[in-house]
Design an enzyme around this catalytic site. Sequence first.
Site, PDB file in Angstrom:
ATOM      1  N   CYS A  88      38.952  34.717  48.417  1.00 14.66           N
ATOM      2  CA  CYS A  88      37.504  34.895  48.589  1.00 14.66           C
ATOM      3  C   CYS A  88      36.940  33.855  49.561  1.00 14.66           C
ATOM      4  O   CYS A  88      37.205  33.940  50.742  1.00 14.66           O
ATOM      5  CB  CYS A  88      36.802  34.870  47.228  1.00 14.66           C
ATOM      6  SG  CYS A  88      35.125  35.523  47.306  1.00 14.66           S
ATOM      7  N   HIS A 219      39.861  38.993  44.036  1.00 13.56           N
ATOM      8  CA  HIS A 219      40.266  37.859  43.188  1.00 13.56           C
ATOM      9  C   HIS A 219      41.497  38.183  42.331  1.00 13.56           C
ATOM     10  O   HIS A 219      41.341  38.699  41.223  1.00 13.56           O
ATOM     11  CB  HIS A 219      39.111  37.482  42.260  1.00 13.56           C
ATOM     12  CG  HIS A 219      37.991  36.794  42.956  1.00 13.56           C
ATOM     13  ND1 HIS A 219      37.864  35.417  43.000  1.00 13.56           N
ATOM     14  CD2 HIS A 219      36.944  37.286  43.656  1.00 13.56           C
ATOM     15  CE1 HIS A 219      36.782  35.095  43.693  1.00 13.56           C
ATOM     16  NE2 HIS A 219      36.202  36.211  44.102  1.00 13.56           N
ATOM     17  N   GLU A 221      43.213  36.131  40.675  1.00 17.27           N
ATOM     18  CA  GLU A 221      43.199  35.297  39.460  1.00 17.27           C
ATOM     19  C   GLU A 221      42.392  35.951  38.343  1.00 17.27           C
ATOM     20  O   GLU A 221      42.468  35.522  37.196  1.00 17.27           O
ATOM     21  CB  GLU A 221      42.676  33.888  39.776  1.00 17.27           C
ATOM     22  CG  GLU A 221      41.164  33.725  39.891  1.00 17.27           C
ATOM     23  CD  GLU A 221      40.597  34.155  41.239  1.00 17.27           C
ATOM     24  OE1 GLU A 221      41.296  34.846  41.987  1.00 17.27           O
ATOM     25  OE2 GLU A 221      39.439  33.791  41.530  1.00 17.27           O
TER      26      GLU A 221
END
Lengths: 274, 178
Positions: A88, A219, A221
């Site tokens: 990001c 993202h 994660e």
Amino acid sequence: MSKVAIIQFPGSNCEYETAKFVESCNIEADIIRWNCSSKEFHRYSAYVLPGGFSYQDRVRAGVMATKLPIMKELELAAAENKPVLGICNGCQILAEAGLVPNLGGENKIEMALAPNMSNDKPKGFICDWVYVKIKNPENCVFTSMFTSEDILPIQVNHGEGNFIIEESKKELISQLTMIQYCDKDGNIVPSNNVNPNGSFQNIAGLGSKQGNILAIMPHPERAIFSSQIPGWIDSKWVSHKNHSFSNGDVTLGPWKKMIQSLSYFLENSKVLQT
Amino acid sequence: MIKLRLFSFLTYVDLECISAKEAIIQQLKVESLDSIKKYNMFEIQLDVETRKVAEDYLNKIIGSSYYLLNSNKESYYINNIELKHKEYLDNTFFVKVNKLIANDEQKILGNIKNKLHVPIARLNKSIVWELKFKNNDLSKEEITNKIINTTNRNEGLLVNPLFERFSFLESNSIYNAA
């Protein structure tokens, strides 16, 4: 043991979940600050630039962070073939620093993350779940364990994620690892429903020519555990999630392979060093 | 048809300018930069007969909406940037930046037309950076390469040429010295 540094810039806000992401596959991770010493910086085997709003996106998203001395250290680490992942805002920083795709090998800016567009109109900030596929996964240390057939759910959360590629590099990027927005069946189509920000060739992430750097706008994660996958999306990962809940397990999600790929690379590079 | 320009700017400290100045001096090593200011410049075309009527409409837009600026934290000049001394323009450059992709101009124009019933025909939005230097050591070409056009992390800051374009504005076309 190899350790990964999560670089916290002023305005980063995803560093802690990114550390959990790395640690989910038993790799040690430290959060280090943008003004750490050169000695401290080079202790690490790999680096992750997390999401957020470094310097409040002043002037352009990511550009202020690229002017920091730590980015010189990151250039040196990248030149030593150490893995670097930008997520990001980290992706925006890598683009503004010229580290990705770096086809010319001189860290010149060859791509940009422009404001999100839809039908040639500004779209503003987007926050949604999308699907991606990975082209040439074998060419990058962060994607080597994926296949090009994997259809992966992932969250997008940005205002400037519209990949623009320098004209002379548009053909050359086809050889690189490319993460592309697709529909739930894996079709990479230019529809606004599939490509959420108007990116060139549906690009959601791009690897460097050297293969040790990956810049990705969505993202990963936020999709490392199956419990993070929302129940309303159309994906096999929802049944994985439901299964894990019924068993009381914490199972890894679609993006576990990203850290497993990194782990594999770090283990093997250690063997090569010894 | 009357054309007007509106320059809006923050009335309190502009952190974007502080960061830009810090990066230009400390990291890009252009130590002769004295100050930097940022304006949003709106070029507005109104379908009216006189400048007075056009300015009345512009004041109506500013006074009754936030479409062009937020008067709680921003101030503005109409047509020209007001300077106390003409000498201020010595070693000062104005750089106009536009996006190569569409921005929110059409949405703003539609809102002004439909909600405020102002006869506005066109609206263009740009950023204008005011760069003031301590001396005249740098040419426009050097300023372009060192400060404006971003080609790598050591050169350029204000413009990403992949989706933005810029031009120097003649200072005598935008200032109004007292």
